[in-house]
Design a protein around this motif. Structure first.
Motif, mmCIF file in Angstrom:
data_model
loop_
_atom_site.group_PDB
_atom_site.id
_atom_site.type_symbol
_atom_site.label_atom_id
_atom_site.label_comp_id
_atom_site.label_asym_id
_atom_site.label_seq_id
_atom_site.Cartn_x
_atom_site.Cartn_y
_atom_site.Cartn_z
ATOM 1 N N ASP A 1 0.817 -1.217 0.000
ATOM 2 C CA ASP A 1 0.000 0.000 0.000
ATOM 3 C C ASP A 1 0.852 1.269 0.000
ATOM 4 N N LEU A 2 2.059 1.180 0.509
ATOM 5 C CA LEU A 2 2.949 2.342 0.500
ATOM 6 C C LEU A 2 3.217 2.831 -0.914
ATOM 7 N N PHE A 3 3.180 1.906 -1.863
ATOM 8 C CA PHE A 3 3.536 2.236 -3.236
ATOM 9 C C PHE A 3 2.347 2.168 -4.189
ATOM 10 N N HIS A 4 1.147 2.124 -3.636
ATOM 11 C CA HIS A 4 -0.051 2.021 -4.469
ATOM 12 C C HIS A 4 -0.130 3.138 -5.503
ATOM 13 N N ASP A 5 0.167 4.359 -5.099
ATOM 14 C CA ASP A 5 0.091 5.498 -6.010
ATOM 15 C C ASP A 5 1.428 5.821 -6.669
ATOM 16 N N CYS A 6 2.423 4.991 -6.453
ATOM 17 C CA CYS A 6 3.757 5.283 -6.968
ATOM 18 C C CYS A 6 4.156 4.399 -8.136
ATOM 19 N N LEU A 7 3.257 3.572 -8.599
ATOM 20 C CA LEU A 7 3.609 2.685 -9.699
ATOM 21 C C LEU A 7 3.736 3.482 -10.986
#
Length: 101
Positions: free
Chosen positions: A84-90
């Motif tokens: 979830d930490l990288f959900h918007d960082c893909l």
């Protein structure tokens, strides 16, 4: 005229690589947890032949299984939080510049 700041390609490449490695490590950890659950399944199958197990032994097997399932559930939650930490960082659908190469 608005100034647009861009990330140098090298940093973008390192970022994509780090995110990919994190996701791969989570997948490997989930695979290991699946192996643990499979081993527990086989253990229960072997131990729980109805004509060969006493009620007290069955209770012990059940408690052991509850502990394993609780631990696996906690670990899965931790892995989900990590993802979830990288959900918007893909990378976007078209990919970052290093993914397009």
């Amino acid at each position: 005229m608005d100034t647009v700041q861009t990330i140098p390609p090298r940093r973008e490449s390192e970022r994509c690589k780090a995110i990919t490695e994190l996701i791969e490590s989570v997948a490997k950890q989930q695979e290991a947890l699946a192996d643990i659950l499979d081993a527990e399944h086989h253990k229960v199958e072997k131990l729980c032949d109805p004509c060969c197990i006493a009620a007290n032994d069955l209770i012990c097997v059940n408690r052991s299984l509850e502990r394993v399932l609780a631990a696996v559930t906690r670990l899965e939650l931790a892995l989900q939080l990590k993802l979830d930490l990288f959900h918007d960082c893909l990378c976007p659908e078209e990919g970052c510049s290093s993914c397009r190469k």
